[in-house]
Structures are given as structure tokens and as C-alpha cells.
Scaffold this motif. Sequence first.
Motif, short mmCIF file in Angstrom:
data_model
loop_
_atom_site.label_atom_id
_atom_site.label_comp_id
_atom_site.label_asym_id
_atom_site.label_seq_id
_atom_site.Cartn_x
_atom_site.Cartn_y
_atom_site.Cartn_z
N GLN A 15 0.82 -1.33 0.01
CA GLN A 15 -0.23 -0.03 -0.04
C GLN A 15 0.65 1.33 0.16
O GLN A 15 0.30 2.22 -0.15
N HIS A 126 2.23 -9.03 4.83
CA HIS A 126 1.04 -8.16 5.05
C HIS A 126 0.39 -8.56 3.55
O HIS A 126 0.29 -7.86 2.63
N TRP A 127 -0.04 -9.72 3.16
CA TRP A 127 -1.01 -9.98 2.05
C TRP A 127 -0.50 -10.12 0.83
O TRP A 127 -1.01 -10.58 -0.31
N ASN A 171 -0.13 -10.63 8.90
CA ASN A 171 -1.25 -9.60 9.17
C ASN A 171 -2.79 -9.93 9.15
O ASN A 171 -2.98 -10.66 8.20
N GLU A 172 -3.10 -9.62 10.27
CA GLU A 172 -4.80 -9.89 10.45
C GLU A 172 -5.09 -11.47 10.07
O GLU A 172 -6.10 -11.69 9.52
N LEU A 325 -14.73 -4.27 6.07
CA LEU A 325 -14.79 -5.50 7.08
C LEU A 325 -16.22 -5.44 7.76
O LEU A 325 -16.66 -6.41 7.86
N GLU A 370 -2.63 -0.40 14.33
CA GLU A 370 -3.30 0.10 13.42
C GLU A 370 -4.55 0.86 14.02
O GLU A 370 -5.08 0.33 14.87
N TRP A 419 -2.50 4.04 11.74
CA TRP A 419 -2.30 3.43 10.39
C TRP A 419 -1.97 4.57 9.29
O TRP A 419 -2.48 5.81 9.66
N SER A 426 -5.57 2.62 0.26
CA SER A 426 -6.44 1.60 1.16
C SER A 426 -6.19 0.23 0.67
O SER A 426 -5.73 0.15 -0.35
N ALA A 427 -6.65 -0.70 1.57
CA ALA A 427 -6.63 -2.20 1.23
C ALA A 427 -7.31 -2.39 -0.14
O ALA A 427 -6.88 -3.16 -0.89
N LYS A 433 -8.78 7.25 0.24
CA LYS A 433 -9.27 7.17 1.68
C LYS A 433 -7.90 7.56 2.57
O LYS A 433 -7.09 6.48 2.45
N TYR A 435 -5.44 8.72 5.79
CA TYR A 435 -5.19 8.27 7.08
C TYR A 435 -4.10 9.39 7.80
O TYR A 435 -4.10 9.22 9.12
C1 BGP Z 1 -6.44 -3.22 7.88
C2 BGP Z 1 -5.13 -3.78 6.87
C3 BGP Z 1 -4.51 -2.67 6.57
C4 BGP Z 1 -5.38 -1.33 5.96
C5 BGP Z 1 -6.57 -1.11 7.16
C6 BGP Z 1 -7.37 -0.04 6.79
O1 BGP Z 1 -7.28 -4.26 7.64
O2 BGP Z 1 -4.38 -4.42 7.85
O3 BGP Z 1 -3.90 -3.16 5.45
O4 BGP Z 1 -5.74 -1.19 4.94
O5 BGP Z 1 -7.09 -2.09 7.47
O6 BGP Z 1 -8.39 -0.26 5.91
P1 BGP Z 1 -8.65 0.35 4.58
O7 BGP Z 1 -7.57 0.18 3.62
O8 BGP Z 1 -9.74 -0.30 3.80
O9 BGP Z 1 -9.24 1.69 4.81
#
Ligand code: BGP
Length: 468
Positions: A15, A126-127, A171-172, A325, A370, A419, A426-427, A433, A435
Motif C-alpha cells: 500500500q 502483509h498479504w 497480518n490479520e 470489514l 493500526e 495506520w 487503502s487495502a 481514503k 489516514y
Molecule cells: C487493515 C489492514 C490494512 C489497512 C487497514 C485500513 O485491515 O491491515 O492494510 O488497509 O485495514 O483499511 P482500509 O485500507 O480499507 O481503509
Amino acid sequence: MQNDFLWGGSTSAFQFEGGANEGGKGDSFYDTISKNSKLAQESSEGWMGLNKIKDYSVTSDFYHHYEEDIQLMAEMGFKAFRMSIAWTRILPTGDGEINQTGIDFYSDVFKTLKEHDIEPVVTLYHWDMPQSLIDRYHGWYGIETVEAFKKYVEICFREFGQYVKYWLTLNENNLTLKLPAFGTGMKVSKKDSFYNEFAYRVYHNTNIAHFYAVKKCHEMLPEAKIGCMIASSLSYPLTSDPEDVFMALKHNQELTYDYLDLLCRGGYTRKNKLEMEAKKSTIASENTDLFSNPSAKIDFISFSYYFSVCSGTEQSSADENAETLQMMYQALKNPKLKESSFGWTIDPKGLRILMNELYDRYQLPLMIVENGLGVKDDILTEDKKVHDPYRIEYLKQHIQAVKEAVDEDNVECLGYLPWGCIDLYSASGDRDKRYGFIYVDYEDNCKRYKKDSFNWYKNVIQTNGEEL
Ligand code: BGP
């Protein structure tokens, strides 16, 4: 807060780093997406739920900006910086020849961080699964990928162990059972009879990889600390109806505790094993010799925290508009909380609750790697300023919650790394988006500009969280 509290920020390679076609890097899953927009559309379905995936080849171009970026982090007073290593910059095909240029790049980054007294906190995965491992072994579905990962982490520990004290494994990874097909190149739907076996195998393989990395780290780098990284998804019952309470309990068990129990208590829980058996999976007993090995136990728990959710039987309040999510969790709207423009609830108290829950249950130090507010409202003014009071407000409330957890509830917390401290993608690939404390002008060679939150955070760090 203790004096050695790690204030800082957080990123990931796919990212933030860019340089996808430079320095001998091989293709990861995200590079394939960048080159193939049709695949990008398909991959976004069921993953982040968006169709905005773009080109990840440059992102915020840390590859060329790292000296300037680390200088800016030092100016803010960062004590730690979380980043991930791109597996395919070290091993372009995931398991073949080593790419020395990649080793040199990360060594330079870590040396520069150390020169500024900033501790790197490094995520090993990380993915960004190497495309070659997807093509040959379907990513984590194949045990061969675990073997490749073993080789990769040993190289990382050998080459970078002199600079890196804090490591994170995957990651996650607590989300893997929910999203097993991600990064495997396989299209397996929940309706397929093969689904359960497939999902458990992917999950189990990632767990073998995790335990191996922890044990190897302890063996090769006795001074280092290694932790897991989970996505938090704290759920409240929507009402005091015991049915809702039970659904919240199940949600937290499935998303958080099943995974952490496995990592911290040395194996799948009895409940988990029985569930697997009921679904006709024998996987839980394969290659588990490391699981209960004391040296394969993590030293701390790291997690992301953005929002909390609600569970309950009241389907009419299902939050169908929330992105990413929250949608995946099929969460319900919490009538007591406000939301961000991306539909994520804003719940600082939830962070304090979660910290207490995790610490009391596992008695391991925590690290928040994060947190933050993603918005599309940041505007670069003509005089190159970004006024972001909403971000300051969000972070202020969450840092206050961390302080209360640490100072009043005696939770042990190593650090706070919000984060996207410098804007990144963003992912889902959406670059609008944002931060960060630092604005990245994607229209003008990724030039960096300090936002108002930059000086605010600098003062927070300088006063060790006393002045918010
Ligand atoms: C987490 C991931 C990150 C990052 C974050 C924010 O789930 O570990 O990689 O992306 O979420 O989410 P987003 O990018 O959708 O705003």
C-alpha cells in the motif's frame, strides 16, 4: 505512559512502498492486479467489497522517498515505525534466488531508521503473496508455500536481525477462515462441497507458518520480540436479550479468541477441533508439533482497531451500506455510536474494553499497530496546507482510551502506531481514503505536505501523551 512507550505510525509494503518494477522485485498478487484490471475487478468481489482497485505499482513511492519520510517521522518524534517487507523483493519467485538489491534496500531503510532512533516494527507478511507461489501451489493452500515462507523468514532474520527488534508474523491472520480464497488464485464458494476442507487447510497452513516464524525468531534472535497481528472486530450485543448476548459472544469467539487461544495456549481448542471434525476435516492433527512448543509462543499481541460492531437477531438493522470489514462481519448498526464517512463506527471506549479483554485473557503485552480515521475530506489548499481537525479529534479520543487502559486499568501496552501515518492506498486500492499526518500529492510526483495533525501529534509524542 511509560517512558519507553513506542509512539509512531504504521504502513504496509503493497500500500505504500511502490517501486514494483524496480530493483529486481518479483510480482506479488497485487502486482498481478495492477497489470490486469479484469482480475482486479474479480478480486475485489467478496474481499473489500469495492470496485476501486487501481494500480499498486507506485502507491506512495516510499521506495524513492524513504529518506525524506524517515526525516519527517523523526521530526514528529517517532519512536517506532511499522512497515512490511515485500516477500518478492527478497525472493522474486517466493522461494528461488535471493535478490541482493532487495536486501540492500531494506538494510538502508532500517539503517536510516536506526540513525534517527526509530525502532522498525516489521510485518513479515502483509498479504502480498508471491504470484509464482499462487501459480504453482495456490498460495497458502499448498504446504509448499509454507516451506517457501520458512526460507523467506530465515533470510529476513539473518539479514535484518541486527536492525529489527520487533517482528510481526502474518497480518490479520484471524480473518483467514472468513476469507480463505484471498491470495490463493482459487475460486471456491461456500456452496462447494470442498469449501470447509479448503478453508481449514489454508488456515492451518498459515498457522504452521506463524509458529515456525516465532520459533525461528527466538532461536536466531534471542534479543528480539515477535508477535501476532489480528484484526479486532469487538462486538457488543445489540440489546440485553440473551439471544443477542450469545451472538456477540460467538462473534468474538470466532473472530478473535479461537485464533488467539490457538496461538497462546498451544493448539486448537477442544471446541475448534470438534468443529473441524464435524466438518470432516482431519487437518487439525497434521504438522502440529510446533504448536505447543514454548519457544513458538508469541511475546506480545498486536492488533488493528478501527471500530466496534453489534451482533443480534434483529436482522432489520443489518448495516448494508458500511464498507469493507464491517460488511463482511454482517454487523448490525450500533444506535449509540456515530460513524465515519466510510460507515465505520467511532468507538474509543471499545478500544479500552478490547485492551482489557485481551490483556486479562492472555497476560501478554499489547501493541496497537493500526488505528485511525480514513477520510476523503483532506484537501490540499493553495498555500499547501491540509486542515484535518476531524483526525485530531478521532486520535485524541483513542489515545485517551489507551492512556486510561494503561494508567487506570494497568494494561501493559508497548506502543501506539496509527495506520497510514503518511498517506497510502487503502487495502481496496482507493487512494482517496486518507489516514496520514502527511499528505501525499498523487497528482504531483507524490510530494509530501504536513497536515495540521502533524504538529499536533508531534506535541503528543513530545509530552508522552500528556497533552492531547
Ligand atoms: C487493515 C489492514 C490494512 C489497512 C487497514 C485500513 O485491515 O491491515 O492494510 O488497509 O485495514 O483499511 P482500509 O485500507 O480499507 O481503509
